[in-house]
Write a protein that holds these residues in place. Structure first.
Motif, PDB file in Angstrom:
ATOM      1  N   SER A   7       0.827  -1.202   0.000  1.00 54.12           N
ATOM      2  CA  SER A   7       0.000   0.000   0.000  1.00 54.12           C
ATOM      3  C   SER A   7       0.867   1.259   0.000  1.00 54.12           C
ATOM      4  CB  SER A   7      -0.909   0.012   1.228  1.00 54.12           C
ATOM      5  OG  SER A   7      -1.429   1.311   1.434  1.00 54.12           O
ATOM      6  N   LYS A   8       0.731   2.038  -1.058  1.00 55.05           N
ATOM      7  CA  LYS A   8       1.465   3.300  -1.158  1.00 55.05           C
ATOM      8  C   LYS A   8       1.061   4.231  -0.013  1.00 55.05           C
ATOM      9  CE  LYS A   8       2.595   6.774  -4.694  1.00 55.05           C
ATOM     10  NZ  LYS A   8       4.029   6.701  -4.539  1.00 55.05           N
ATOM     11  N   THR A   9      -0.209   4.207   0.363  1.00 54.37           N
ATOM     12  CA  THR A   9      -0.709   5.042   1.458  1.00 54.37           C
ATOM     13  C   THR A   9       0.012   4.713   2.763  1.00 54.37           C
ATOM     14  OG1 THR A   9      -2.855   5.118   0.375  1.00 54.37           O
ATOM     15  CG2 THR A   9      -2.802   5.768   2.696  1.00 54.37           C
ATOM     16  N   ILE A  10       0.134   3.429   3.067  1.00 51.26           N
ATOM     17  CA  ILE A  10       0.820   3.017   4.304  1.00 51.26           C
ATOM     18  C   ILE A  10       2.278   3.462   4.258  1.00 51.26           C
ATOM     19  CG2 ILE A  10       1.623   1.035   5.693  1.00 51.26           C
ATOM     20  CD1 ILE A  10      -1.406   1.512   5.973  1.00 51.26           C
ATOM     21  N   ARG A  11       2.939   3.274   3.113  1.00 53.15           N
ATOM     22  CA  ARG A  11       4.340   3.702   2.997  1.00 53.15           C
ATOM     23  C   ARG A  11       4.465   5.209   3.211  1.00 53.15           C
ATOM     24  NH1 ARG A  11       4.179   0.502  -1.676  1.00 53.15           N
ATOM     25  NH2 ARG A  11       4.798   2.280  -2.963  1.00 53.15           N
ATOM     26  N   MET A  12       3.485   5.976   2.724  1.00 52.79           N
ATOM     27  CA  MET A  12       3.494   7.430   2.919  1.00 52.79           C
ATOM     28  C   MET A  12       3.311   7.788   4.395  1.00 52.79           C
ATOM     29  SD  MET A  12       1.423   8.908  -0.401  1.00 52.79           S
ATOM     30  CE  MET A  12       0.836  10.305   0.524  1.00 52.79           C
ATOM     31  N   ILE A  13       2.418   7.082   5.103  1.00 52.98           N
ATOM     32  CA  ILE A  13       2.204   7.326   6.531  1.00 52.98           C
ATOM     33  C   ILE A  13       3.499   7.063   7.303  1.00 52.98           C
ATOM     34  CG2 ILE A  13       0.974   6.529   8.611  1.00 52.98           C
ATOM     35  CD1 ILE A  13      -1.450   5.946   6.720  1.00 52.98           C
ATOM     36  N   VAL A  14       4.164   5.961   6.966  1.00 59.39           N
ATOM     37  CA  VAL A  14       5.423   5.602   7.636  1.00 59.39           C
ATOM     38  C   VAL A  14       6.472   6.680   7.371  1.00 59.39           C
ATOM     39  CG1 VAL A  14       7.328   3.936   7.676  1.00 59.39           C
ATOM     40  CG2 VAL A  14       4.958   3.117   7.640  1.00 59.39           C
ATOM     41  N   LYS A  15       6.604   7.084   6.115  1.00 59.90           N
ATOM     42  CA  LYS A  15       7.581   8.107   5.735  1.00 59.90           C
ATOM     43  C   LYS A  15       7.323   9.406   6.503  1.00 59.90           C
ATOM     44  CE  LYS A  15       9.707   8.627   1.423  1.00 59.90           C
ATOM     45  NZ  LYS A  15       9.599   8.594  -0.012  1.00 59.90           N
ATOM     46  N   LYS A  16       6.057   9.798   6.556  1.00 55.48           N
ATOM     47  CA  LYS A  16       5.673  11.033   7.249  1.00 55.48           C
ATOM     48  C   LYS A  16       5.980  10.934   8.749  1.00 55.48           C
ATOM     49  CE  LYS A  16       1.782  14.171   7.773  1.00 55.48           C
ATOM     50  NZ  LYS A  16       0.337  14.260   7.776  1.00 55.48           N
ATOM     51  N   ALA A  17       5.726   9.779   9.340  1.00 59.46           N
ATOM     52  CA  ALA A  17       5.962   9.578  10.774  1.00 59.46           C
ATOM     53  C   ALA A  17       7.438   9.770  11.127  1.00 59.46           C
ATOM     54  CB  ALA A  17       5.491   8.188  11.202  1.00 59.46           C
ATOM     55  N   PHE A  18       8.330   9.309  10.249  1.00 61.61           N
ATOM     56  CA  PHE A  18       9.771   9.381  10.532  1.00 61.61           C
ATOM     57  C   PHE A  18      10.410  10.689  10.060  1.00 61.61           C
ATOM     58  CE2 PHE A  18       9.255   4.795  11.091  1.00 61.61           C
ATOM     59  CZ  PHE A  18      10.053   4.587  12.203  1.00 61.61           C
ATOM     60  N   LYS A  19       9.644  11.522   9.352  1.00 64.20           N
ATOM     61  CA  LYS A  19      10.184  12.764   8.787  1.00 64.20           C
ATOM     62  C   LYS A  19      10.898  13.654   9.810  1.00 64.20           C
ATOM     63  CE  LYS A  19       8.883  16.258   5.362  1.00 64.20           C
ATOM     64  NZ  LYS A  19       9.959  15.969   4.458  1.00 64.20           N
ATOM     65  N   PRO A  20      10.356  13.847  11.034  1.00 61.35           N
ATOM     66  CA  PRO A  20      11.039  14.724  11.997  1.00 61.35           C
ATOM     67  C   PRO A  20      12.335  14.141  12.578  1.00 61.35           C
ATOM     68  CG  PRO A  20       8.733  14.326  12.635  1.00 61.35           C
ATOM     69  CD  PRO A  20       9.071  13.379  11.531  1.00 61.35           C
ATOM     70  N   TYR A  21      12.642  12.895  12.249  1.00 57.32           N
ATOM     71  CA  TYR A  21      13.806  12.216  12.823  1.00 57.32           C
ATOM     72  C   TYR A  21      14.898  12.043  11.778  1.00 57.32           C
ATOM     73  CZ  TYR A  21      10.431  11.420  16.454  1.00 57.32           C
ATOM     74  OH  TYR A  21       9.485  11.624  17.414  1.00 57.32           O
ATOM     75  N   ASN A  22      16.112  11.831  12.287  1.00 59.52           N
ATOM     76  CA  ASN A  22      17.264  11.665  11.400  1.00 59.52           C
ATOM     77  C   ASN A  22      17.272  10.240  10.839  1.00 59.52           C
ATOM     78  OD1 ASN A  22      19.621  12.102  10.062  1.00 59.52           O
ATOM     79  ND2 ASN A  22      20.917  12.049  11.882  1.00 59.52           N
ATOM     80  N   CYS A  23      16.468  10.022   9.795  1.00 58.44           N
ATOM     81  CA  CYS A  23      16.318   8.681   9.220  1.00 58.44           C
ATOM     82  C   CYS A  23      16.324   8.748   7.695  1.00 58.44           C
ATOM     83  CB  CYS A  23      14.989   8.054   9.650  1.00 58.44           C
ATOM     84  SG  CYS A  23      14.832   7.787  11.405  1.00 58.44           S
TER      85      CYS A  23
END
Length: 126
Positions: A11-27
């Motif tokens: 699911s592209k949507t799930i991958r986007m949610i994961v990406k967004k969740a980690f955005k504020p972190y150095n990842c």
């Protein structure tokens, strides 16, 4: 040093949610759409954490997890399963296979970050 996070979900949507969740972190985030892609990326990038869906075409998350755990250089990568399947048998099977945690869909990004913080020392980017 940035943590490498691999998310494997059809699911592209799930991958986007994961990406967004980690955005504020150095990842650094890597994405795969199925277990075959996920395994190839894992072998190439050696991620610090894998976030893995169970139900996917080509190769399921359980099949990918089995192959990860069979590879000496990949077996110690922590895995968080992300699944719509909360049946006790499924959960017991993946726990026995050595996942660090599992999250039942639908989920919130904050929930994922909280679980990831149990595995990695995540710090927000300054």
């Amino acid at each position: 040093m940035a943590y490498k996070i691999l998310t494997v979900d059809d699911s592209k949507t799930i991958r986007m949610i994961v990406k967004k969740a980690f955005k504020p972190y150095n990842c650094e985030l890597y994405e795969g759409e199925n277990g075959v892609e996920g395994l190839a990326i894992a072998a190439k990038e050696m991620p610090d954490l894998i976030i893995l869906d169970i139900t996917m075409p080509v190769m399921t998350g359980i099949e990918m997890l089995g192959k990860l755990k069979a590879e000496s250089d990949l077996k110690d990568i922590p895995v968080i399963m992300l699944t719509a399947e909360s049946g006790k048998e499924n959960v017991m099977q993946i726990v026995k296979m050595g996942v660090k945690d599992y999250i039942v869909k639908p989920f919130k990004g904050e929930q994922l970050i909280e679980r990831a913080k149990n595995i990695l020392k995540l710090r927000p980017v300054e």
